[in-house]
Structures are given as structure tokens and as C-alpha cells.
Write an enzyme that holds these catalytic residues in place. Structure first.
Site, PDB file in Angstrom:
ATOM      1  N   HIS A  45      -1.914  -8.505   6.609  1.00 20.22           N
ATOM      2  CA  HIS A  45      -2.889  -9.241   7.428  1.00 20.22           C
ATOM      3  C   HIS A  45      -2.329  -9.652   8.788  1.00 20.22           C
ATOM      4  O   HIS A  45      -2.527 -10.781   9.233  1.00 20.22           O
ATOM      5  CB  HIS A  45      -3.417 -10.457   6.665  1.00 20.22           C
ATOM      6  N   SER A  88      -8.212 -11.601   0.106  1.00 21.48           N
ATOM      7  CA  SER A  88      -7.461 -10.401   0.478  1.00 21.48           C
ATOM      8  C   SER A  88      -7.966  -9.209  -0.332  1.00 21.48           C
ATOM      9  O   SER A  88      -9.141  -8.860  -0.245  1.00 21.48           O
ATOM     10  CB  SER A  88      -5.961 -10.652   0.282  1.00 21.48           C
TER      11      SER A  88
END
Length: 317
Positions: A204, A91
Site C-alpha cells: 500500500h 486490504s
């Protein structure tokens, strides 16, 4: 020849006091902290070492702090002649990986992460207001294969598989109602646990489209170079070689899942195919989440991933 792959941690690793001992012991680490302060105007020493945890957890604070810590540890490792030949990040961790692979300059990666954190925090606050105290978020489903969690999420409106962490751990983003439905269905399907995460928003997944649009504008003038070292992408789960594609994926990153298990598999295969070099895996920055995920893979039988986040852990190398 010994080669190193660096696996950079993501948001959630932050903790008050992070890498302070390394900065006290290594001027190279302290210089990174000072340089980030100069570039952003944020007192990074105060942020990382004196903040209340809830303040540090905000996206605009944690992203900058974690990136600073990861790069600071990387600079300390350089004093030991340890440099990455391959890089990937979970991430947010993809951004220090971009720096490690030569895609972004130091000043650019700090500015990009600074903008990213502020944009994501603003979007999360907008989402919280719009949902009147029941904001979307994220939930870790433990004990089910990712394929099953994806199937369950697909069956629920506004639920999205967001982080494919391991064969038994998948994180889902979604609205409050969607996550409540998922919790019930996951437990009915045999999940060991469904745990709400203390994060600012539904990362996300398509619910972050506003942030993606704003981030695209924010990085429009930033140059993303072709990587000079091996680099892997969260968005594709494969090696990334083209700077323009990497820039496009940096935007898609906000609304697409983190394909971490795919990246681990590709990295492990690359290492297995390289019969000429000895590879060592290092998690530089804060915490040991990625080393823990790696330890649960079949690839850990061949080699461990070592977390370096303090003077003590540095001595383990």
C-alpha cells in the site's frame, strides 16, 4: 428487519489449520475449498491445513488461503440465512467483499486473487534482491494519532503511511532505512511502540508500483459489475457504486493507503441513519483483528463486531 455488514480480514490473518473444523462440519465450506482447488490447481486443503506457517505467510499462498476461508465462512453463514447487505474488507479482504457485493463472480474473484498474490510475491522478491538483504517492509506505530504518524512519514524519504487502522494505530511502509528513521522519530514523539511487521514487502505504498502495473494487465479482461449490495472502498474510504471505478481502485489499492478508519466512520453513520433496520456486524474468515479494531472505536458502544472463524464462534451468533 435485521441486516448484516460483513468486514473481511486481510493478509496476516492466515494460520495453519484455518477453518478446518467448519469444513468438517459444513459441506458448503468444504465445497468452496474444493472449488478453489479446481480453479487454481492449488491443493487448498493441504495449503491451509498442512503448510508450515512460513510457507503459508507468502503473499501467493496467504492471499488465496484467506480469500478461500472468508468465502467458505460466508457460505456457512448463508445456511443460517445470514447474508450481507453491506461489505468492506481490510486490504486483501476487499476482494471477498467484492464477491459478497456482486462485483466479481466466484471464479473471477479466485482467479484475480490468485494472480494478485503471485504478482505481489514476485515484486517482494525483486525488492529483496535489489536491497541486498535489507528489503523494505512495514511497521506498526502504536500510541500516536494517525495525523502525527502521517506527518512523521512525510518528513522521511521513502516512508509512507499505509494502513490507517485506528486512532492509535497506523502502519507505515518504507525502505529499511526509512523505517529505522521512523522508529526513532516515532518514539521521540511519544509512541508507545514501533513494531516491525512480519510481511513480505512494503504494501500500500508507491514502492509497489511494479506490482500495480502487472496487476492492471492481469485484470484487464475481467468484468467488475456495479455492486448489488452496499460496498465501501479502502482507496477512498467511502461507499463505492461504479464497477469501472472499483476496477481502477483495485489497481490503486496496491500503492495507496487503506483508509480503514474512514470506512468504519461511514459504515457507522449509515447504520445510525437507518432507523428502520437492526444492523449486526460480522467478521467472516480468519482471526479477529477487525472486530478488535472496531471494539476500540466509539461506535462499539452501540454494537459489537462478531468474528466467525470456527464452529465455536459460529455459535455466538
Amino acid at each position: 428487519m435485521k441486516k448484516y455488514a460483513f468486514l473481511f480480514p486481510g493478509q496476516g490473518a492466515q494460520v495453519t489449520g484455518m477453518i478446518k473444523d467448519l469444513c468438517e462440519a459444513y459441506p458448503e465450506a468444504q465445497k468452496v475449498v474444493d472449488d478453489v482447488t479446481r480453479i487454481t490447481g492449488v491443493d487448498m486443503a493441504k495449503l491451509m491445513w498442512e503448510s508450515e506457517q512460513t510457507f503459508l505467510n507468502r503473499s501467493d499462498n496467504s492471499q488465496l488461503a484467506i480469500t478461500t476461508a472468508s468465502i467458505a465462512v460466508m457460505k456457512v453463514l448463508e445456511t443460517k440465512e445470514i447474508k450481507p447487505s453491506a461489505a468492506m474488507g481490510f486490504s486483501l479482504g476487499e476482494f471477498p467483499a467484492l464477491y459478497a457485493a456482486g462485483v466479481l463472480s466466484f471464479e473471477d474473484v479466485i482467479n484475480v486473487v490468485y494472480q494478485r498474490g503471485k504478482i505481489m510475491q514476485a515484486t517482494c522478491e525483486n525488492i529483496a534482491v535489489a536491497n541486498e538483504g535489507n528489503p523494505p517492509g512495514m511497521m506498526a506505530v502504536l500510541g500516536l494519532p494517525p495525523e502525527k504518524v502521517i506527518e512523521l512519514a512525510d518528513s522521511i524519504k521513502d516512508a509512507y503511511a499505509a494502513n490507517l487502522n485506528s486512532s492509535v494505530q497506523t502502519v507505515v511502509s518504507g525502505t529499511a532505512q526509512a523505517l529505522s528513521e521512523l522508529e526513532v522519530k516515532a518514539k521521540e514523539a511519544g509512541a508507545r511502540r514501533a513494531l516491525r511487521l512480519a510481511v513480505a514487502g512494503p504494501f500500500h505504498c508507491p514502492l509497489m508500483q511494479e506490482a500495480a502495473d502487472n496487476f492492471k494487465n492481469a485484470i484487464s479482461d475481467v468484468t467488475f459489475n456495479n455492486p448489488s449490495e452496499i460496498l465501501f472502498s479502502n482507496v477512498t474510504g467511502k461507499q463505492a457504486t461504479d464497477g469501472n471505478e472499483i476496477k481502477a481502485n483495485a489497481v490503486l489499492h496496491l500503492t495507496n493507503p487503506v483508509r480503514w478508519t474512514d470506512e468504519e466512520k461511514v459504515l457507522a453513520q449509515m447504520i445510525a441513519d437507518d432507523t428502520e433496520n437492526e444492523w449486526c456486524l460480522i467478521e467472516p474468515g480468519v482471526g479477529s483483528v477487525l472486530a478488535g479494531l472496531w471494539a476500540k472505536t466509539p461506535y462499539a458502544e452501540e454494537r459489537k463486531c462478531i468474528s466467525v472463524n470456527s464452529v465455536e464462534t459460529l455459535s455466538n451468533l
